[in-house]
Write a protein that holds these residues in place. Structure first.
Motif, PDB file in Angstrom:
ATOM      1  N   PHE A  17      44.465  35.726  43.307  1.00  0.00           N
ATOM      2  CA  PHE A  17      43.599  36.864  43.046  1.00  0.00           C
ATOM      3  C   PHE A  17      43.203  36.853  41.580  1.00  0.00           C
ATOM      4  O   PHE A  17      44.032  36.602  40.712  1.00  0.00           O
ATOM      5  CB  PHE A  17      44.315  38.189  43.331  1.00  0.00           C
ATOM      6  N   GLU A  18      41.943  37.140  41.298  1.00  0.00           N
ATOM      7  CA  GLU A  18      41.531  37.292  39.916  1.00  0.00           C
ATOM      8  C   GLU A  18      41.795  38.733  39.514  1.00  0.00           C
ATOM      9  O   GLU A  18      41.504  39.657  40.260  1.00  0.00           O
ATOM     10  CB  GLU A  18      40.049  36.970  39.765  1.00  0.00           C
ATOM     11  N   PHE A  19      42.368  38.914  38.343  1.00  0.00           N
ATOM     12  CA  PHE A  19      42.679  40.257  37.884  1.00  0.00           C
ATOM     13  C   PHE A  19      42.762  40.266  36.366  1.00  0.00           C
ATOM     14  O   PHE A  19      42.854  39.230  35.728  1.00  0.00           O
ATOM     15  CB  PHE A  19      44.003  40.747  38.474  1.00  0.00           C
ATOM     16  N   GLU A  20      42.681  41.449  35.814  1.00  0.00           N
ATOM     17  CA  GLU A  20      42.942  41.676  34.405  1.00  0.00           C
ATOM     18  C   GLU A  20      43.908  42.846  34.335  1.00  0.00           C
ATOM     19  O   GLU A  20      43.866  43.741  35.171  1.00  0.00           O
ATOM     20  CB  GLU A  20      41.650  41.994  33.648  1.00  0.00           C
ATOM     21  N   PHE A  21      44.754  42.839  33.349  1.00  0.00           N
ATOM     22  CA  PHE A  21      45.792  43.850  33.211  1.00  0.00           C
ATOM     23  C   PHE A  21      45.497  44.670  31.972  1.00  0.00           C
ATOM     24  O   PHE A  21      45.323  44.120  30.883  1.00  0.00           O
ATOM     25  CB  PHE A  21      47.145  43.142  33.086  1.00  0.00           C
ATOM     26  N   LEU A  22      45.380  45.971  32.119  1.00  0.00           N
ATOM     27  CA  LEU A  22      45.112  46.870  31.000  1.00  0.00           C
ATOM     28  C   LEU A  22      46.308  47.806  30.861  1.00  0.00           C
ATOM     29  O   LEU A  22      46.595  48.578  31.776  1.00  0.00           O
ATOM     30  CB  LEU A  22      43.835  47.668  31.257  1.00  0.00           C
ATOM     31  N   ALA A  45      34.552  48.719  35.543  1.00  0.00           N
ATOM     32  CA  ALA A  45      33.135  48.427  35.786  1.00  0.00           C
ATOM     33  C   ALA A  45      32.742  47.084  35.184  1.00  0.00           C
ATOM     34  O   ALA A  45      32.036  46.296  35.825  1.00  0.00           O
ATOM     35  CB  ALA A  45      32.267  49.546  35.211  1.00  0.00           C
ATOM     36  N   ASP A  46      33.217  46.793  33.983  1.00  0.00           N
ATOM     37  CA  ASP A  46      32.911  45.520  33.329  1.00  0.00           C
ATOM     38  C   ASP A  46      33.473  44.346  34.139  1.00  0.00           C
ATOM     39  O   ASP A  46      32.782  43.348  34.355  1.00  0.00           O
ATOM     40  CB  ASP A  46      33.490  45.511  31.915  1.00  0.00           C
ATOM     41  N   PHE A  47      34.704  44.469  34.604  1.00  0.00           N
ATOM     42  CA  PHE A  47      35.325  43.414  35.406  1.00  0.00           C
ATOM     43  C   PHE A  47      34.520  43.173  36.679  1.00  0.00           C
ATOM     44  O   PHE A  47      34.221  42.027  37.029  1.00  0.00           O
ATOM     45  CB  PHE A  47      36.768  43.805  35.756  1.00  0.00           C
ATOM     46  N   LEU A  48      34.168  44.242  37.383  1.00  0.00           N
ATOM     47  CA  LEU A  48      33.419  44.092  38.635  1.00  0.00           C
ATOM     48  C   LEU A  48      32.037  43.486  38.399  1.00  0.00           C
ATOM     49  O   LEU A  48      31.589  42.650  39.197  1.00  0.00           O
ATOM     50  CB  LEU A  48      33.319  45.430  39.362  1.00  0.00           C
ATOM     51  N   LYS A  49      31.382  43.889  37.320  1.00  0.00           N
ATOM     52  CA  LYS A  49      30.072  43.299  37.006  1.00  0.00           C
ATOM     53  C   LYS A  49      30.197  41.801  36.761  1.00  0.00           C
ATOM     54  O   LYS A  49      29.385  41.014  37.255  1.00  0.00           O
ATOM     55  CB  LYS A  49      29.485  43.962  35.761  1.00  0.00           C
ATOM     56  N   ARG A  50      31.213  41.395  36.010  1.00  0.00           N
ATOM     57  CA  ARG A  50      31.383  39.976  35.694  1.00  0.00           C
ATOM     58  C   ARG A  50      31.761  39.153  36.930  1.00  0.00           C
ATOM     59  O   ARG A  50      31.373  38.001  37.040  1.00  0.00           O
ATOM     60  CB  ARG A  50      32.455  39.790  34.628  1.00  0.00           C
ATOM     61  N   LYS A  51      32.487  39.750  37.855  1.00  0.00           N
ATOM     62  CA  LYS A  51      32.986  38.992  39.003  1.00  0.00           C
ATOM     63  C   LYS A  51      32.074  39.057  40.229  1.00  0.00           C
ATOM     64  O   LYS A  51      32.069  38.146  41.054  1.00  0.00           O
ATOM     65  CB  LYS A  51      34.389  39.485  39.407  1.00  0.00           C
ATOM     66  N   LEU A  52      31.303  40.134  40.366  1.00  0.00           N
ATOM     67  CA  LEU A  52      30.521  40.320  41.586  1.00  0.00           C
ATOM     68  C   LEU A  52      29.035  40.049  41.440  1.00  0.00           C
ATOM     69  O   LEU A  52      28.370  39.750  42.422  1.00  0.00           O
ATOM     70  CB  LEU A  52      30.728  41.747  42.127  1.00  0.00           C
ATOM     71  N   ILE A  53      28.513  40.167  40.228  1.00  0.00           N
ATOM     72  CA  ILE A  53      27.076  39.963  40.029  1.00  0.00           C
ATOM     73  C   ILE A  53      26.842  38.527  39.559  1.00  0.00           C
ATOM     74  O   ILE A  53      27.355  38.131  38.512  1.00  0.00           O
ATOM     75  CB  ILE A  53      26.515  40.974  39.025  1.00  0.00           C
ATOM     76  N   PRO A  54      26.071  37.764  40.335  1.00  0.00           N
ATOM     77  CA  PRO A  54      25.832  36.345  39.965  1.00  0.00           C
ATOM     78  C   PRO A  54      24.983  36.195  38.715  1.00  0.00           C
ATOM     79  O   PRO A  54      24.276  36.996  38.293  1.00  0.00           O
ATOM     80  CB  PRO A  54      25.119  35.763  41.178  1.00  0.00           C
TER      81      PRO A  54
END
Length: 54
Positions: A17-22, A45-54
């Motif tokens: 799984f790709e994840f970031e820990f805050l 939101a930043d994580f989802l934009k980077r991972k989901l938007i091509p």
């Protein structure tokens, strides 16, 4: 199933799984300061934009 909080990264990495820990010191999930909640929302939101938007 109870999972130790500190084992999350290991478990997620093992399952690819790709994840970031805050981590926000001295704040809790139930009583989070508004300013910290904004930081969490922006990071999510930043994580989802980077991972989901091509």
């Amino acid at each position: 199933m109870l999972i130790n909080f500190y084992n999350y990264p290991t478990i997620l990495e093992a399952r690819k799984f790709e994840f970031e820990f805050l981590a926000i010191p001295d704040d809790t999930h139930h009583w989070m300061k508004f300013s910290n909640g904004v930081k969490v929302s922006e990071a999510t939101a930043d994580f989802l934009k980077r991972k989901l938007i091509p």
